[in-house]
Scaffold this motif. Structure first.
Motif, PDB file in Angstrom:
ATOM      1  N   ASN A 207       6.291  45.878  24.649  1.00 32.74           N
ATOM      2  CA  ASN A 207       6.749  45.222  25.875  1.00 32.74           C
ATOM      3  C   ASN A 207       6.914  43.718  25.688  1.00 32.74           C
ATOM      4  OD1 ASN A 207       6.632  47.745  27.080  1.00 32.74           O
ATOM      5  ND2 ASN A 207       4.603  47.396  27.959  1.00 32.74           N
ATOM      6  N   PHE A 208       7.844  43.134  26.444  1.00 36.27           N
ATOM      7  CA  PHE A 208       8.144  41.710  26.310  1.00 36.27           C
ATOM      8  C   PHE A 208       8.362  41.067  27.674  1.00 36.27           C
ATOM      9  CE2 PHE A 208       9.423  43.683  22.394  1.00 36.27           C
ATOM     10  CZ  PHE A 208       9.083  42.772  21.403  1.00 36.27           C
ATOM     11  N   CYS A 209       8.097  39.772  27.734  1.00 36.64           N
ATOM     12  CA  CYS A 209       8.458  38.952  28.895  1.00 36.64           C
ATOM     13  C   CYS A 209       9.237  37.744  28.389  1.00 36.64           C
ATOM     14  CB  CYS A 209       7.220  38.450  29.641  1.00 36.64           C
ATOM     15  SG  CYS A 209       6.249  39.731  30.454  1.00 36.64           S
ATOM     16  N   ALA A 210      10.254  37.347  29.108  1.00 40.21           N
ATOM     17  CA  ALA A 210      11.020  36.159  28.746  1.00 40.21           C
ATOM     18  C   ALA A 210      11.109  35.224  29.949  1.00 40.21           C
ATOM     19  CB  ALA A 210      12.431  36.548  28.295  1.00 40.21           C
ATOM     20  N   ILE A 211      10.980  33.932  29.684  1.00 39.62           N
ATOM     21  CA  ILE A 211      11.159  32.925  30.727  1.00 39.62           C
ATOM     22  C   ILE A 211      12.321  32.028  30.318  1.00 39.62           C
ATOM     23  CG2 ILE A 211      10.151  30.930  31.886  1.00 39.62           C
ATOM     24  CD1 ILE A 211       7.443  32.273  31.697  1.00 39.62           C
ATOM     25  N   ILE A 212      13.296  31.929  31.215  1.00 39.45           N
ATOM     26  CA  ILE A 212      14.508  31.156  30.940  1.00 39.45           C
ATOM     27  C   ILE A 212      14.594  29.993  31.911  1.00 39.45           C
ATOM     28  CG2 ILE A 212      17.022  31.238  30.843  1.00 39.45           C
ATOM     29  CD1 ILE A 212      15.341  34.491  30.793  1.00 39.45           C
ATOM     30  N   LYS A 213      14.977  28.828  31.402  1.00 38.22           N
ATOM     31  CA  LYS A 213      15.111  27.658  32.263  1.00 38.22           C
ATOM     32  C   LYS A 213      16.192  26.735  31.724  1.00 38.22           C
ATOM     33  CE  LYS A 213      11.692  24.658  31.916  1.00 38.22           C
ATOM     34  NZ  LYS A 213      10.334  24.065  31.840  1.00 38.22           N
ATOM     35  N   LEU A 214      16.735  25.901  32.599  1.00 38.98           N
ATOM     36  CA  LEU A 214      17.695  24.906  32.160  1.00 38.98           C
ATOM     37  C   LEU A 214      16.994  23.871  31.297  1.00 38.98           C
ATOM     38  CD1 LEU A 214      19.820  24.083  35.344  1.00 38.98           C
ATOM     39  CD2 LEU A 214      20.529  25.399  33.349  1.00 38.98           C
ATOM     40  N   GLN A 215      17.669  23.397  30.277  1.00 36.01           N
ATOM     41  CA  GLN A 215      17.126  22.319  29.462  1.00 36.01           C
ATOM     42  C   GLN A 215      17.532  21.004  30.103  1.00 36.01           C
ATOM     43  OE1 GLN A 215      17.483  22.741  25.203  1.00 36.01           O
ATOM     44  NE2 GLN A 215      17.537  20.536  24.897  1.00 36.01           N
ATOM     45  N   ASP A 216      16.576  20.327  30.679  1.00 32.79           N
ATOM     46  CA  ASP A 216      16.863  19.133  31.481  1.00 32.79           C
ATOM     47  C   ASP A 216      17.414  17.969  30.671  1.00 32.79           C
ATOM     48  OD1 ASP A 216      15.921  20.485  33.700  1.00 32.79           O
ATOM     49  OD2 ASP A 216      13.871  19.782  33.399  1.00 32.79           O
ATOM     50  N   ASP A 217      16.988  17.869  29.409  1.00 36.60           N
ATOM     51  CA  ASP A 217      17.364  16.690  28.634  1.00 36.60           C
ATOM     52  C   ASP A 217      18.465  16.985  27.621  1.00 36.60           C
ATOM     53  OD1 ASP A 217      15.909  18.313  26.993  1.00 36.60           O
ATOM     54  OD2 ASP A 217      14.734  16.695  26.066  1.00 36.60           O
ATOM     55  N   ALA A 218      19.319  17.954  27.942  1.00 38.59           N
ATOM     56  CA  ALA A 218      20.411  18.269  27.023  1.00 38.59           C
ATOM     57  C   ALA A 218      21.295  17.040  26.817  1.00 38.59           C
ATOM     58  CB  ALA A 218      21.260  19.415  27.579  1.00 38.59           C
ATOM     59  N   PRO A 219      21.677  16.729  25.587  1.00 34.93           N
ATOM     60  CA  PRO A 219      22.504  15.543  25.304  1.00 34.93           C
ATOM     61  C   PRO A 219      23.802  15.567  26.108  1.00 34.93           C
ATOM     62  CG  PRO A 219      21.687  16.531  23.273  1.00 34.93           C
ATOM     63  CD  PRO A 219      21.357  17.490  24.366  1.00 34.93           C
ATOM     64  N   SER A 220      24.253  14.392  26.528  1.00 32.73           N
ATOM     65  CA  SER A 220      25.465  14.324  27.342  1.00 32.73           C
ATOM     66  C   SER A 220      26.678  14.884  26.612  1.00 32.73           C
ATOM     67  CB  SER A 220      25.733  12.873  27.745  1.00 32.73           C
ATOM     68  OG  SER A 220      25.853  12.046  26.584  1.00 32.73           O
ATOM     69  N   SER A 221      26.616  14.884  25.274  1.00 26.40           N
ATOM     70  CA  SER A 221      27.742  15.389  24.509  1.00 26.40           C
ATOM     71  C   SER A 221      27.843  16.904  24.583  1.00 26.40           C
ATOM     72  CB  SER A 221      27.609  14.952  23.047  1.00 26.40           C
ATOM     73  OG  SER A 221      26.404  15.450  22.496  1.00 26.40           O
ATOM     74  N   THR A 222      26.761  17.582  24.981  1.00 23.89           N
ATOM     75  CA  THR A 222      26.778  19.044  25.024  1.00 23.89           C
ATOM     76  C   THR A 222      26.628  19.600  26.430  1.00 23.89           C
ATOM     77  OG1 THR A 222      24.386  19.126  24.628  1.00 23.89           O
ATOM     78  CG2 THR A 222      25.833  19.214  22.705  1.00 23.89           C
ATOM     79  N   ALA A 223      26.499  18.741  27.436  1.00 21.53           N
ATOM     80  CA  ALA A 223      26.350  19.217  28.809  1.00 21.53           C
ATOM     81  C   ALA A 223      27.275  18.431  29.734  1.00 21.53           C
ATOM     82  CB  ALA A 223      24.898  19.059  29.268  1.00 21.53           C
ATOM     83  N   THR A 224      27.878  19.134  30.677  1.00 21.76           N
ATOM     84  CA  THR A 224      28.737  18.492  31.653  1.00 21.76           C
ATOM     85  C   THR A 224      27.984  18.351  32.976  1.00 21.76           C
ATOM     86  OG1 THR A 224      29.634  20.639  32.310  1.00 21.76           O
ATOM     87  CG2 THR A 224      30.830  19.408  30.612  1.00 21.76           C
ATOM     88  N   ARG A 225      28.431  17.419  33.792  1.00 19.87           N
ATOM     89  CA  ARG A 225      27.785  17.228  35.103  1.00 19.87           C
ATOM     90  C   ARG A 225      28.009  18.439  35.990  1.00 19.87           C
ATOM     91  NH1 ARG A 225      29.066  11.623  37.869  1.00 19.87           N
ATOM     92  NH2 ARG A 225      27.487  12.512  39.266  1.00 19.87           N
TER      93      ARG A 225
END
Length: 297
Positions: A207-225
């Motif tokens: 059995n497994f559990c996974a926790i997923i969340k947004l990465q808050d400090d993603a570099p601006s070059s890889t994340a859009t507003r």
């Protein structure tokens, strides 16, 4: 295609499960990154309940059983069975949490397979793109180490037993997503990019559990507003049930009003949550497709 359809990515990512595993002798697979391991679910840890108008204060505890999560989220048994044209199927429901917050959930069964195979399927970027080709341009998964990542990923996710159970614990996965531009009333969002982290714990041998969340400090070059959510937290439970795998996904999300305007959120936050749940059901369809191919051989 409505902008609300983007919200299915929350759970979709959640299907975000990994293929990692400890064998029955509690040894970690050399090819899979696991956050940590316990022999049983952590019944002593108190999972605090989700409270209306206080969704921003909620956190998922680790090593919790599907029953514990259901109780904390105060979920009823009221849910709808959904069957999509592409074969995805399962139970979905949603609940407004106050403000821009929504709870989305889904339950599905992957037939004739194992939890490890389900995790492996989710980690396959090509499969993610195949089953979500209307929304996803690119999905890239990479395994990372928690070392030095306490500030951005959360100290509570660090394994305390890395040296005891193997060198491949203390790991997490980074999921980089590129979404297609979506129309918002009379304009478009443009291509959207953002990053999520996936931490997987193993309970016992299967059995497994996974926790997923947004990465808050993603570099601006890889994340859009522009992205579907201002906040996203998902718990996924995988339970081996005989020859099949039960998949429970529960996501608490805050809608990004820059992508989903006030008018739409006001009228349809519940619908948004429901669509988020449906977005996760491709795993059941994938393994049903594999089963049918085997029968034809």
């Amino acid at each position: 295609m409505t902008p609300l359809f983007l919200l299915q990515l929350s759970f979709l990512l959640i299907h975000i499960l990994l293929h990692g595993a400890l064998a029955r002798n509690s040894q970690v697979s050399s090819s899979i990154g696991i956050a940590s391991y316990r022999d049983d679910y952590d019944d002593k840890a108190v999972q605090k309940p989700l409270i209306y108008n206080h969704a921003d204060e909620f956190k998922f505890q680790r090593f919790q059983s599907p029953t514990s999560i259901k109780k904390a989220l105060r979920l009823s048994d009221e849910k709808k069975y959904y069957v999509g044209k592409d074969g995805r199927k399962g139970y979905v429901s949603s609940k407004k949490l106050g403000g821009d917050w929504v709870l989305a959930r889904s339950e599905q069964v992957a037939v004739k397979t194992t939890t490890r195979a389900v995790l492996q399927a989710y980690l396959n970027g090509a499969l993610q793109e195949k089953w979500n080709k209307k929304e996803v341009l690119k999905c890239i998964m990479s395994c990372k180490s928690y070392k030095g990542q306490q500030s951005s990923l959360g100290k509570e996710l660090l394994s305390k037993r890395r040296t005891a159970i193997g060198k491949n614990t203390g790991k997490y996965y980074q999921q980089d997503l590129v979404l297609k531009s979506q129309r918002i009333i009379t304009s478009k969002t443009g291509i959207m990019k953002y990053t999520q982290t996936i931490a997987i714990d193993q309970i016992g041998s299967d059995n497994f559990c996974a926790i997923i969340k947004l990465q808050d400090d993603a570099p601006s070059s890889t994340a859009t507003r522009c992205k579907p959510f201002d906040s996203l937290l998902v718990h996924v439970g995988l339970v081996q049930d005989g020859d099949d795998v039960k998949i429970y996904a529960n996501g608490v999300m805050k809608v990004n009003r820059k992508v989903v305007p006030n008018l739409i959120v006001f009228d349809a936050s519940g619908i948004a949550g429901s669509m988020a749940g449906k977005g996760t059901l491709w795993l059941a369809a994938h393994f049903e497709e594999k089963r049918r191919k085997r029968l034809k051989m």
